[in-house]
Design an enzyme around this catalytic site. Structure first.
Site, mmCIF file in Angstrom:
data_model
loop_
_atom_site.group_PDB
_atom_site.id
_atom_site.type_symbol
_atom_site.label_atom_id
_atom_site.label_comp_id
_atom_site.label_asym_id
_atom_site.label_seq_id
_atom_site.Cartn_x
_atom_site.Cartn_y
_atom_site.Cartn_z
ATOM 1 N N GLY A 96 2.165 -2.339 -3.304
ATOM 2 C CA GLY A 96 1.212 -2.590 -2.468
ATOM 3 C C GLY A 96 0.841 -1.381 -1.475
ATOM 4 N N GLY B 119 0.400 -1.115 4.625
ATOM 5 C CA GLY B 119 -0.067 -2.082 5.793
ATOM 6 C C GLY B 119 -0.598 -3.141 4.757
ATOM 7 N N SER B 120 -0.345 -3.671 3.737
ATOM 8 C CA SER B 120 -0.476 -4.661 2.800
ATOM 9 C C SER B 120 0.190 -5.774 3.307
ATOM 10 C CB SER B 120 -0.384 -4.304 1.342
ATOM 11 O OG SER B 120 0.975 -3.791 0.797
ATOM 12 N N GLY B 121 1.387 -5.896 4.053
ATOM 13 C CA GLY B 121 1.951 -6.937 4.475
ATOM 14 C C GLY B 121 3.456 -6.910 3.820
ATOM 15 N N LYS B 122 3.779 -5.815 3.021
ATOM 16 C CA LYS B 122 5.169 -6.017 2.178
ATOM 17 C C LYS B 122 6.300 -6.276 3.364
ATOM 18 C CE LYS B 122 4.617 -2.033 0.467
ATOM 19 N NZ LYS B 122 3.432 -1.544 0.927
ATOM 20 N N SER B 123 6.372 -5.409 4.309
ATOM 21 C CA SER B 123 7.541 -5.413 5.289
ATOM 22 C C SER B 123 7.480 -6.702 5.973
ATOM 23 C CB SER B 123 7.524 -4.421 6.167
ATOM 24 O OG SER B 123 7.666 -3.070 5.643
ATOM 25 N N GLU C 282 11.970 -0.363 1.083
ATOM 26 C CA GLU C 282 11.752 0.988 0.853
ATOM 27 C C GLU C 282 12.904 1.818 0.988
ATOM 28 O OE1 GLU C 282 8.127 2.755 2.347
ATOM 29 O OE2 GLU C 282 7.127 0.837 2.461
HETATM 30 N N1 LIG Z 1 5.381 -5.085 15.164
HETATM 31 C C1 LIG Z 1 3.851 -5.222 14.702
HETATM 32 N N2 LIG Z 1 3.061 -5.689 15.796
HETATM 33 C C2 LIG Z 1 1.710 -5.545 15.324
HETATM 34 N N3 LIG Z 1 1.231 -5.154 14.089
HETATM 35 C C3 LIG Z 1 1.949 -4.893 13.307
HETATM 36 C C4 LIG Z 1 3.544 -4.795 13.588
HETATM 37 N N4 LIG Z 1 4.240 -4.451 12.354
HETATM 38 C C5 LIG Z 1 3.458 -4.014 11.398
HETATM 39 N N5 LIG Z 1 1.912 -4.652 11.860
HETATM 40 C C6 LIG Z 1 0.618 -4.434 11.248
HETATM 41 O O1 LIG Z 1 0.641 -5.419 10.143
HETATM 42 C C7 LIG Z 1 0.203 -4.935 8.785
HETATM 43 C C8 LIG Z 1 1.382 -5.078 7.851
HETATM 44 O O2 LIG Z 1 2.203 -4.228 8.087
HETATM 45 P P1 LIG Z 1 3.446 -4.113 7.159
HETATM 46 O O3 LIG Z 1 4.419 -3.179 7.954
HETATM 47 O O4 LIG Z 1 4.007 -5.362 6.700
HETATM 48 O O5 LIG Z 1 2.827 -3.423 5.801
HETATM 49 P P2 LIG Z 1 3.590 -2.610 4.663
HETATM 50 O O6 LIG Z 1 3.142 -3.105 3.581
HETATM 51 O O7 LIG Z 1 5.217 -2.841 4.601
HETATM 52 O O8 LIG Z 1 3.266 -1.148 4.737
HETATM 53 P P3 LIG Z 1 4.009 0.154 4.453
HETATM 54 O O9 LIG Z 1 3.821 0.465 3.037
HETATM 55 O O10 LIG Z 1 3.258 0.969 5.447
HETATM 56 O O11 LIG Z 1 5.572 -0.175 4.738
HETATM 57 C C9 LIG Z 1 -0.326 -3.414 9.387
HETATM 58 O O12 LIG Z 1 -1.763 -3.334 9.382
HETATM 59 C C10 LIG Z 1 0.496 -3.191 10.570
HETATM 60 O O13 LIG Z 1 -0.260 -2.131 11.366
HETATM 61 MG MG LIG Z 2 6.806 -1.317 5.149
#
Ligand SMILES: Nc1ncnc2c1ncn2[C@@H]1O[C@H](COP(=O)(O)OP(=O)(O)OP(=O)(O)O)[C@@H](O)[C@H]1O
Ligand SMILES: [Mg+2]
Lengths: 267, 321
Positions: A37, A40-44, A163
């Site tokens: 994804g 910022g798609s929300g995976k983490s 990751e």
């Molecule tokens: N601690 C937090 N407080 C507020 N918003 C957050 C926080 N952590 C993440 N976000 C927001 O939530 C959304 C999803 O973040 P997430 O880290 O889950 O994405 P991701 O898929 O893991 O991205 P990446 O590939 O960059 O790791 C993003 O828009 C991010 O800015």
């Molecule tokens: Mg992530």
């Protein structure tokens, strides 16, 4: 009933935008899932709700029949471990031995048993000769392997990699993947978040996240035939599969197609 | 940046390495108290001799201890000088007429310049400093010719002043030697664990010694990482033209801030991720945990503890008598 069940999961950090929206997933024991994804798609965020680090506003997560809530979060965390991206930010111990012990110490495992398990699992990730080493003298890949040993020592049978290979050099990355393969063969359930599509090809099933929603969740071979899923999510297929897909309609290209698939999966 | 030594610990095998950190902490405390109870010069000298014998028994190189003394050498010298100058009790031991003339001033300035130049070239700075001090003394005492700038004065050293300065310095020496033995022979992690166990009873007054020890050991673990990071940031900034070695105070300040801001931000993110990693591995603050590193009290520790209590008892007896 599946080993991991996620029902109607909705999560937001700030109550305004939903980072996860109505996520429904079922994952079986021993499966290897890759999660793809865009940034910022929300995976983490999904990974963190799975280990109970974040509490969803709506929905339910259950693992091995235990529903995630304040009461069971501790029990669930025994079953599920997570390896994060930055090897340095998860190394708690002063030495490798201390770090592998950390989780067991929290579970109040007796010292003798800890020592046995430390040797056993350090051997498993090939770190037995480094038990007294300090993290400053270890490579990124070695630190990630120590993290794996720490999770295994807690007798967890689900490991999430968020990751975990992305900060490693190509050689360490390949090595870590090798260890993940053995974990999979040993029957552990693997959830691997990655941006590397070649890595994802190793999984049994691929989950594609898009703007906090499950965009697709299918068998690896099936999903790779649907190019639109990837272009829609700003992902790129390996060239060989792109080629294979382009040849789809023609019966006489069957053999080439199979060769191209073989080539992609071998990576 | 791979091998930053934290604390002064040097791996080794002597007697003190085999003692439990708790024993060593208690012993050092007891002996320190004893040192403060001693009253005569003879007793203090015996104390110093005991400290040296302890070093020999522990096969600790006296050279290393002296190296450890270096940072506080200036402090020792100044206490010594201040005591001698300011304390005016008892009979006079040394009485020296001193002059201050134009030539004296000239020679003093010359001596100062020579000292500063040599200081940059020579290794033995302390010896050099003593030579300089002696030179100043000689110039003040014997250069009595030339145009007078100030009236001659008498420089007196009194018995009490000499004794007191001697007392202060020897006491400090003993105490620092002891604490150096402690830090030279005990790993920082063992030291924190020893402190944790010793402070455990303070739980009753609300002090959580386990969390305290965990915080210390995590800080110790992250010192090299953070050094590494500072290095990387400095390199990154240097490659964009920042210069950390030159410039006025104002520029320097700006450079330090440009280093600290990213370091703080990274440290915050790091601590958040670390907290997540710890929680996902079932860490619950304040909960009971087992420990991989156990401390063991052996017969050696019992003997050492008794020995240090005996020293304290002896000091008390001497004080009372
Ligand atoms: N601690 C937090 N407080 C507020 N918003 C957050 C926080 N952590 C993440 N976000 C927001 O939530 C959304 C999803 O973040 P997430 O880290 O889950 O994405 P991701 O898929 O893991 O991205 P990446 O590939 O960059 O790791 C993003 O828009 C991010 O800015
Ligand atoms: Mg992530």
């Amino acid at each position: 009933m599946s080993y991991i069940e996620i029902k109607n999961l909705t999560f937001s950090y700030n109550e305004k935008t939903n980072v996860l929206e109505d996520v429904n997933l079922e994952i079986n024991k021993g499966e290897w899932i890759a999660v793809l994804g865009h940034n910022g798609s929300g995976k983490s965020t999904l990974a963190k709700t799975l280990v109970g680090l974040l509490e969803p506003q709506k929905g339910e997560i259950s693992i091995d029949g235990l529903v995630m809530n304040d009461e069971f979060a501790y029990e669930i965390r025994k079953k599920i471990g997570i390896v994060f991206q930055n090897p340095d930010n998860q190394f708690v111990g002063v030495t490798v031995r201390d770090d592998i012990a950390f989780g067991m110490e929290n579970l109040c495992v007796p010292r003798e048993e800890m020592l046995e398990k430390i040797s056993f699992y350090a051997e498993k990730v090939n770190m037995l000769n480094f038990l007294d080493s300090e993290p400053a003298n270890l490579s990124g890949g070695q630190k990630q392997r120590v993290a794996i040993a720490g999770i295994l020592a807690m007798q967890s049978d689900i490991i999430i990699f968020d990751e975990a290979t992305s900060m490693l050099d190509p050689f360490s990355r390949e090595e870590l993947i090798k260890y993940i393969k053995t974990l999979h063969q040993d029957g552990l359930t693997i959830i691997m978040i990655t941006h590397d599509i070649n890595e994802a090809l190793l999984a049994d099933r691929i989950l594609v996240m898009n703007k906090g929603k499950v965009y697709a969740f299918e068998d690896t071979e099936e999903i790779m035939k649907k190019k639109s899923i990837f272009t829609d999510s700003h992902l790129e297929l390996p060239v060989s599969l792109d080629l294979a897909n382009a040849l789809t309609d023609n019966q006489e290209y069957k053999e080439i197609r199979e060769k191209l698939w073989e080539y992609a999966l071998m990576k | 940046m791979k091998s930053i030594i934290i604390g002064q610990y040097i791996p080794g095998k002597g007697l003190f390495y085999r003692l439990d950190p708790r024993t060593k902490i208690i012993a050092v405390l007891l002996i320190m108290i004893s040192v403060f109870l001693l009253e005569t010069i003879e007793q203090l000298l015996i104390g110093l001799a005991t400290a040296i014998v302890l070093l020999l028994i522990g096969k600790i190189s006296i050279l290393k201890v002296i190296k450890g003394l270096k940072p506080i050498m200036i402090l020792l010298i100044f206490t010594f000088i201040f005591q001698i100058i300011l304390n005016r009790e008892g009979e006079t031991i040394v009485s020296q007429q001193m002059y201050f003339t134009g030539y004296t001033l000239l020679l003093l300035i010359l001596a100062f310049i020579v000292w500063r130049i040599l200081n940059k070239l020579v290794k033995y700075r302390f010896t050099l400093f003593f030579l300089f001090a002696a030179g100043v003394f000689l110039i003040l005492s014997y250069v009595d010719f030339g145009p007078k700038i100030a009236e001659p004065f008498t420089f007196n050293i009194y018995r009490a002043g000499l004794e007191m300065s001697f007392f202060v310095v020897v006491r400090l020496l003993i105490i620092i030697t002891l604490s150096t033995v402690l830090t030279l022979t005990t790993k920082p992690t063992d030291l924190t664990q020893g402190l944790e166990k010793l402070m455990h009873p303070m739980k009753k007054i609300g002090f959580d010694s386990e969390s305290f020890a965990l915080i210390i050991s995590i800080s110790l673990r992250y010192i090299p990482t953070i050094f590494d990071e500072a290095n990387k940031i400095m390199l990154a900034q240097a490659s964009r033209g920042a210069d950390f070695s030159e410039g006025k105070l104002k520029d320097k300040l700006r450079q330090v801030i440009s280093l600290l801001v990213p370091m703080f931000i990274i440290a915050f993110m790091r601590s958040e991720e670390l907290a997540n990693a710890m929680e996902s591995r079932n860490f619950v603050p304040g909960e009971k945990r087992t420990r991989i590193n156990e401390l063991y009290f052996s017969h050696r520790d019992i003997i050492a503890t008794i020995f240090s209590f005996l020293i304290l008892a002896l000091a008390i007896v001497l004080k009372v008598m």
